[in-house]
Enzyme design. Sequence first.
Site, PDB file in Angstrom:
ATOM      1  CG  HIS A 191     -41.561   8.775 -14.748  1.00  0.00           C
ATOM      2  ND1 HIS A 191     -40.344   8.157 -14.732  1.00  0.00           N
ATOM      3  CD2 HIS A 191     -41.496   9.731 -15.690  1.00  0.00           C
ATOM      4  CE1 HIS A 191     -39.583   8.707 -15.656  1.00  0.00           C
ATOM      5  NE2 HIS A 191     -40.249   9.662 -16.256  1.00  0.00           N
ATOM      6  NE  ARG A 298     -43.922  11.894 -19.030  1.00  0.00           N
ATOM      7  CZ  ARG A 298     -44.157  13.131 -18.597  1.00  0.00           C
ATOM      8  NH1 ARG A 298     -45.374  13.616 -18.586  1.00  0.00           N
ATOM      9  NH2 ARG A 298     -43.161  13.895 -18.177  1.00  0.00           N
ATOM     10  NE  ARG A 334     -41.394   9.909 -23.679  1.00  0.00           N
ATOM     11  CZ  ARG A 334     -41.185  10.321 -22.437  1.00  0.00           C
ATOM     12  NH1 ARG A 334     -40.370  11.333 -22.205  1.00  0.00           N
ATOM     13  NH2 ARG A 334     -41.791   9.749 -21.423  1.00  0.00           N
ATOM     14  CD  GLU A 435     -35.487  12.413 -22.104  1.00  0.00           C
ATOM     15  OE1 GLU A 435     -36.237  12.789 -21.208  1.00  0.00           O
ATOM     16  OE2 GLU A 435     -35.760  11.460 -22.855  1.00  0.00           O
ATOM     17  CG  ASP A 459     -35.071  11.878 -17.628  1.00  0.00           C
ATOM     18  OD1 ASP A 459     -34.818  11.331 -16.545  1.00  0.00           O
ATOM     19  OD2 ASP A 459     -35.986  11.517 -18.375  1.00  0.00           O
ATOM     20  CB  CYS A 506     -42.317  18.286 -23.092  1.00  0.00           C
ATOM     21  SG  CYS A 506     -40.966  17.137 -23.366  1.00  0.00           S
TER      22      CYS A 506
HETATM   23  C1  PEP Z   1     -38.386  14.755 -19.066  1.00  0.00           C
HETATM   24  O1  PEP Z   1     -37.458  14.008 -18.789  1.00  0.00           O
HETATM   25  O2  PEP Z   1     -38.393  15.977 -18.799  1.00  0.00           O
HETATM   26  C2  PEP Z   1     -39.598  14.219 -19.724  1.00  0.00           C
HETATM   27  C3  PEP Z   1     -40.540  15.016 -20.172  1.00  0.00           C
HETATM   28  O3  PEP Z   1     -39.699  12.859 -19.812  1.00  0.00           O
HETATM   29  P1  PEP Z   1     -40.186  11.932 -18.595  1.00  0.00           P
HETATM   30  O4  PEP Z   1     -40.594  12.819 -17.464  1.00  0.00           O
HETATM   31  O5  PEP Z   1     -41.313  11.103 -19.096  1.00  0.00           O
HETATM   32  O6  PEP Z   1     -38.955  11.147 -18.300  1.00  0.00           O
HETATM   33 MG    MG Z   2     -37.482  12.057 -19.600  1.00  0.00          MG
END
Ligand code: PEP
Ligand code: MG
Length: 574
Positions: A191, A298, A334, A435, A459, A506
């Site tokens: 992240h 997010r 989300r 995910e 994920d 995404c």
């Molecule tokens: C993902 O897991 O691809 C996603 C978009 O969520 P994050 O990156 O915020 O975990």
């Molecule tokens: Mg994710």
Amino acid sequence: MIVIKGVAASPGIAIGKAHTVEPEEIVVSRIEILPENVRQEIKRFKAALDATYRDLDQAESKVLKMLGKEHAKLIDTHRLILSDPLITKDVARRIAEERVNAEFALSEALERINQAFEKIQDEFFRERRHDLFDVGKRLLSHLLKHEKKSLADARAPAILVARNLLPSDTLNLKDSSVLGFVTDLGGKSSHTAILAQSMKIPAVVGLADASHRIKTGDELILDGDQGLIIIHPSPEAVAKYQKARLDSLKEDQALDELRGVPAVTADGHKLKMMVNLDTIEELKAVAGLKPDGIGLFRTEYLFLNRTAQPGEEEQAKAYSQAAKLFDPLPVVIRTADIGGDRVAHLGFETPKNEANPFLGLRGIRLFLRHSDLLKTQFRAIMRASLHGKVRVMLPMVCALRELQSARRVFTQAAQELLGEGVQLPKKIELGIMVEVPAAALMLDALLAEADFVSVGTNDLIQYVLAVDRVNEEVAHLYDPFHPAVLRLLREIVETVHRRGKTVSVCGEMASDPKAAPLLVGLGVDTLSVSSRMYLRIKQIVRRLSMEKAREAVRLAAGQADSEAVRRALLSIEA
Ligand code: PEP
Ligand code: MG
């Protein structure tokens, strides 16, 4: 000239001086004080106390300016801790009676207060421990003459060098003069990396021991495209990179003309291209790209770097702003995915000291445990639906019963609002992120109750391949082109289409120039892309032949290893 290869986390080139950040841990040793030095030691402690008060005054005016009165109250809590006799009196007493150095006396006092906190039943008050640590660390830093370097503190524009940066640290770089950052730890889809991209800060992570090899003031080149850094670069290397930086700026400018142009492949296949929104501050910039909507908002970044959760009003305001600006285009909000590497210090039980945080209390698991938080967030999103078209998306769903439980809270929230006279739209869609492999495999069942799905490849890849997305030791194994990932994605797309619904991606694969064509060839309907890569991916899509992409993906899906998958995909560009 030393070149170190790491992981390309956020594109762009930075050239400048290094600014290293001390590791967080402060080691305190016990030193005996001679009786004649006791007074001097107590004086030293008092001076550190005064300096900490001054820090707090400064922090208060900063917080007031940036976040308002409500947040500035936090500073009062810190002042209260500082003025507690357990600190003011006890430390001096220990110095005098035990004849120990101020640092040691203070750390002992802090430990006692910490133990007292641990016994408190009330979770909210127990969690105030974090404030205690914060204040204690400031005080200790003054004693140890560690300047507590704020991450954004680099006076002249500099490249930040750290062992690790958490997503919450990265948020602090907003409005700083940081040119880029490099860290020893971390992976491409962490992240921290994703945030750096949306904040347009070039970054290289996973550099092993770079933070030990670089000193503040060293000349550095950071190449966020290739994922490497150069320490003490030669004048030729600097000149080469300066030119490359200018070229890439020019390229970015050339992409500007793709704003608002439809995302259609060269052979006429139309896609939706939405954008990911990480922090509300980016909203205007993101809207300027003229995407088909926000495919992933997010919201967890509203919850980080604070000790009280954002209330319904504050959340409703942020979501409404996005909904209004994008109306009539959709905004997929989300619910907060806290946990994993996104550690929050809120007034409720948040995951701590988990051996495997990415397999722990994260995303919808955490919010179902604290369903009051989920309901507050649902209510805030529903109120935003009065200003535009919002959809609600749940992170980390693994089982149908989680979706069902969340839907019950969703219905409750809607009924409450209707009871309060709020005129909600007839239907607000509730969808899920795919995910976790379990969700992908059970998608037909989940689709019976989910209004839409979006694939979180970041994920999904980490869980399919058992590769921690923030662990640089296994970063080379984190592979979007692994045939297992490809087969699972194909399965997801087919399942969704069989149900007559559309599928969005995404995760970062949609923002990866090499992986996006694969997603198009698989038949993904919507790409939700990071703002940094949005126009570049649109350019790629517009140059693609859908027919070729489909054929290449069909070929790739029959391969047994990722090298062969990559080779098969080359024919897309041919
Ligand atoms: C993902 O897991 O691809 C996603 C978009 O969520 P994050 O990156 O915020 O975990
Ligand atoms: Mg994710």
